[in-house]
Design a protein around this motif. Structure first.
Motif, PDB file in Angstrom:
ATOM      1  N   SER A   1      87.217  -1.563   4.899  1.00  0.00           N
ATOM      2  CA  SER A   1      87.280  -0.329   4.178  1.00  0.00           C
ATOM      3  C   SER A   1      88.507   0.634   4.716  1.00  0.00           C
ATOM      4  O   SER A   1      88.794   1.752   4.353  1.00  0.00           O
ATOM      5  CB  SER A   1      86.027   0.594   4.176  1.00  0.00           C
ATOM      6  OG  SER A   1      85.733   0.729   5.582  1.00  0.00           O
TER       7      SER A   1
ATOM      8  N   ARG B   1      81.441   1.025  -9.496  1.00  0.00           N
ATOM      9  CA  ARG B   1      81.039   1.664  -8.092  1.00  0.00           C
ATOM     10  C   ARG B   1      80.287   2.849  -8.255  1.00  0.00           C
ATOM     11  O   ARG B   1      79.425   2.902  -9.074  1.00  0.00           O
ATOM     12  CB  ARG B   1      82.367   1.666  -7.198  1.00  0.00           C
ATOM     13  CG  ARG B   1      82.687   0.631  -6.502  1.00  0.00           C
ATOM     14  CD  ARG B   1      83.530  -0.333  -7.344  1.00  0.00           C
ATOM     15  NE  ARG B   1      84.776  -0.012  -7.556  1.00  0.00           N
ATOM     16  CZ  ARG B   1      85.753  -0.499  -7.911  1.00  0.00           C
ATOM     17  NH1 ARG B   1      85.860  -1.935  -8.112  1.00  0.00           N
ATOM     18  NH2 ARG B   1      86.998  -0.183  -8.147  1.00  0.00           N
ATOM     19  N   SER B   2      80.540   4.079  -7.396  1.00  0.00           N
ATOM     20  CA  SER B   2      79.927   5.292  -7.770  1.00  0.00           C
ATOM     21  C   SER B   2      80.104   5.859  -9.376  1.00  0.00           C
ATOM     22  O   SER B   2      80.748   5.487 -10.043  1.00  0.00           O
ATOM     23  CB  SER B   2      80.486   6.367  -6.963  1.00  0.00           C
ATOM     24  OG  SER B   2      81.718   6.868  -6.930  1.00  0.00           O
TER      25      SER B   2
ATOM     26  N   ASN C   1      74.481   1.576  -7.348  1.00  0.00           N
ATOM     27  CA  ASN C   1      73.789   1.438  -5.924  1.00  0.00           C
ATOM     28  C   ASN C   1      73.197   2.861  -5.769  1.00  0.00           C
ATOM     29  O   ASN C   1      73.145   3.039  -4.392  1.00  0.00           O
ATOM     30  CB  ASN C   1      74.651   0.764  -4.887  1.00  0.00           C
ATOM     31  CG  ASN C   1      73.780  -0.216  -4.188  1.00  0.00           C
ATOM     32  OD1 ASN C   1      73.810  -1.457  -4.241  1.00  0.00           O
ATOM     33  ND2 ASN C   1      73.001   0.272  -3.383  1.00  0.00           N
TER      34      ASN C   1
ATOM     35  N   PRO D   1      81.103   6.280  -1.176  1.00  0.00           N
ATOM     36  CA  PRO D   1      80.583   6.269   0.144  1.00  0.00           C
ATOM     37  C   PRO D   1      81.547   5.862   0.970  1.00  0.00           C
ATOM     38  O   PRO D   1      82.622   4.952   0.716  1.00  0.00           O
ATOM     39  CB  PRO D   1      79.446   5.267  -0.002  1.00  0.00           C
ATOM     40  CG  PRO D   1      79.739   4.323  -1.168  1.00  0.00           C
ATOM     41  CD  PRO D   1      80.607   5.012  -2.004  1.00  0.00           C
ATOM     42  N   GLU D   2      81.602   6.255   2.478  1.00  0.00           N
ATOM     43  CA  GLU D   2      82.361   5.453   3.282  1.00  0.00           C
ATOM     44  C   GLU D   2      81.909   4.106   3.569  1.00  0.00           C
ATOM     45  O   GLU D   2      80.895   3.641   3.471  1.00  0.00           O
ATOM     46  CB  GLU D   2      82.243   6.300   4.645  1.00  0.00           C
ATOM     47  CG  GLU D   2      82.759   7.806   4.531  1.00  0.00           C
ATOM     48  CD  GLU D   2      84.224   7.899   4.295  1.00  0.00           C
ATOM     49  OE1 GLU D   2      84.850   6.888   4.611  1.00  0.00           O
ATOM     50  OE2 GLU D   2      84.662   8.747   3.607  1.00  0.00           O
ATOM     51  N   GLY D   3      82.986   3.152   4.028  1.00  0.00           N
ATOM     52  CA  GLY D   3      82.681   1.903   4.241  1.00  0.00           C
ATOM     53  C   GLY D   3      82.871   0.756   3.318  1.00  0.00           C
ATOM     54  O   GLY D   3      82.551  -0.363   3.649  1.00  0.00           O
TER      55      GLY D   3
ATOM     56  N   ASN E   1      78.568  -1.275   0.606  1.00  0.00           N
ATOM     57  CA  ASN E   1      77.852  -0.276   0.066  1.00  0.00           C
ATOM     58  C   ASN E   1      77.151  -0.698  -1.447  1.00  0.00           C
ATOM     59  O   ASN E   1      76.338   0.069  -1.691  1.00  0.00           O
ATOM     60  CB  ASN E   1      78.691   1.028  -0.164  1.00  0.00           C
ATOM     61  CG  ASN E   1      78.782   1.397   1.090  1.00  0.00           C
ATOM     62  OD1 ASN E   1      77.954   2.387   1.931  1.00  0.00           O
ATOM     63  ND2 ASN E   1      80.100   1.567   1.676  1.00  0.00           N
ATOM     64  N   TYR E   2      77.496  -1.758  -1.870  1.00  0.00           N
ATOM     65  CA  TYR E   2      77.010  -2.092  -3.142  1.00  0.00           C
ATOM     66  C   TYR E   2      76.346  -3.358  -3.169  1.00  0.00           C
ATOM     67  O   TYR E   2      77.251  -4.524  -3.233  1.00  0.00           O
ATOM     68  CB  TYR E   2      78.282  -2.038  -4.213  1.00  0.00           C
ATOM     69  CG  TYR E   2      78.704  -0.797  -4.478  1.00  0.00           C
ATOM     70  CD1 TYR E   2      78.204   0.276  -5.164  1.00  0.00           C
ATOM     71  CD2 TYR E   2      79.794  -0.295  -3.451  1.00  0.00           C
ATOM     72  CE1 TYR E   2      78.672   1.581  -5.363  1.00  0.00           C
ATOM     73  CE2 TYR E   2      80.543   1.114  -3.937  1.00  0.00           C
ATOM     74  CZ  TYR E   2      79.685   2.019  -4.538  1.00  0.00           C
ATOM     75  OH  TYR E   2      80.275   3.326  -4.819  1.00  0.00           O
TER      76      TYR E   2
ATOM     77  N   HIS F   1      74.903   5.690  -5.799  1.00  0.00           N
ATOM     78  CA  HIS F   1      76.010   6.364  -5.305  1.00  0.00           C
ATOM     79  C   HIS F   1      76.648   7.499  -6.323  1.00  0.00           C
ATOM     80  O   HIS F   1      77.029   7.007  -7.517  1.00  0.00           O
ATOM     81  CB  HIS F   1      77.208   5.786  -4.508  1.00  0.00           C
ATOM     82  CG  HIS F   1      76.785   4.752  -3.327  1.00  0.00           C
ATOM     83  ND1 HIS F   1      76.267   5.194  -2.468  1.00  0.00           N
ATOM     84  CD2 HIS F   1      76.515   3.451  -3.495  1.00  0.00           C
ATOM     85  CE1 HIS F   1      75.824   4.402  -1.440  1.00  0.00           C
ATOM     86  NE2 HIS F   1      76.169   3.349  -2.071  1.00  0.00           N
TER      87      HIS F   1
END
Length: 307
Positions: A304, A245-246, A157, A163-165, A170-171, A159
């Protein structure tokens, strides 16, 4: 013959299914974990909100706060089984797939208490599309014993760092085609009636000795036949697979290595190839956020929080 097969792990196990308990109900989750502290609280909260009856966690040697975070969220709905091991068949030297062994243990020892069991990973979220619970999303299926859910694979995504949250917020971009046909990207997890399971692998089960399954609409197919376009369905329940994720977490995932005895370079190349395939053609998918909004009266989800 022994030499021919000695390098191949044992990835399929047979079992005598458990007897159904009187009054059994609900959907239980089975999870094998190792050091999932960053996101496991969100995973547990999401599935608790979705109505998971119990979570059986097989702890493959976690050294961080994974288990304590699960316990804080799930309380009495959590059972933890130590599972830090690598086992081989002594006669042939073939490794027994530790994840398959955990799933077989859970189905046989705990499955008779529940209508459904789902063996999933910490990067997989079961998302009701219409109903307000997991059990509600399956209620229309009657006595069907096996539901195959295709992966909906999410990538980075954009990142570079976490990320925060949390994950759900976020994804939101995934591979456009869940049945792309790309090996490593197209696969299924199965929700089952454990009292009917006679053999299993990580991504498939046999029911009453047959290689048969159903989609979430109640359409039947063979295990090979479920890859056909006409079988695809996420009408009632969607399996979100946050494959990575990131970028930073992707690198860490590669560094951890495979859950089998696989060369590091081979594992890294396979994971990078899968991510490239997922991100080659993406669409926006907010079904997990939409589910939480339905539950919370359109309030913004926040799973989160540091537990």
């Amino acid at each position: 013959m022994l030499r021919l097969f000695s390098g191949r792990p044992i990835t399929k196990l047979g079992l005598t299914p458990p007897a159904p308990c009187t009054g059994r109900s609900g959907l239980a989750l089975v999870l094998i974990v190792r050091n999932e502290e960053r996101h496991i609280g969100e995973w547990a909260r999401f599935h608790a909100e979705a109505g998971a009856a119990h979570v059986f966690v097989y702890d493959n040697g976690s050294t961080d706060a994974t288990i304590s975070r699960l316990a804080e969220v799930l309380g009495a709905r959590l059972t933890v089984i130590p599972w830090n091991q690598k086992l081989w068949d002594a006669g042939t030297g073939r490794e027994i797939h530790n994840q398959v062994l955990a799933y077989a243990h859970a189905l046989r020892n705990f499955g008779g208490r529940f209508r459904w069991m789902a063996c999933i990973d910490a990067d997989e979220f079961l998302v009701p599309r219409r109903a307000e619970s997991l059990e509600g999303a399956l209620a229309h299926l009657g006595d069907i014993p096996s539901v195959s859910l295709p992966w909906h694979n999410f990538g980075r995504n954009g990142h570079a760092t976490p990320p925060e949250g949390g994950v759900v917020a976020n994804y939101t971009r995934r591979a456009a085609d869940p049945l792309s046909g790309v090996r490593g990207v197209t696969n299924f997890k199965t929700i089952v009636d454990a009292t009917r399971v006679t053999a299993l692998k990580v991504h498939s089960v046999e029911i009453d000795g047959q290689d048969v399954t159903w989609n979430d609409r109640g359409q039947r197919a063979s295990l090979k036949g479920r890859f056909a376009r006409g079988f695809y369905s996420a009408d009632h329940l969607q399996l979100n697979h946050y494959y990575t994720r990131s970028e930073a977490e992707l690198a860490a995932k590669i560094a951890r290595g495979s859950n089998q005895s696989v060369a590091a370079a081979r594992h890294a190349a396979r994971v990078r190839r899968n991510v490239a395939n997922i991100e080659a053609s993406e669409i926006e998918d907010r079904c997990a956020i939409d589910f939480l909004d339905r539950l919370r009266g359109a309030r913004s989800p926040d799973f989160s929080a540091d537990l």
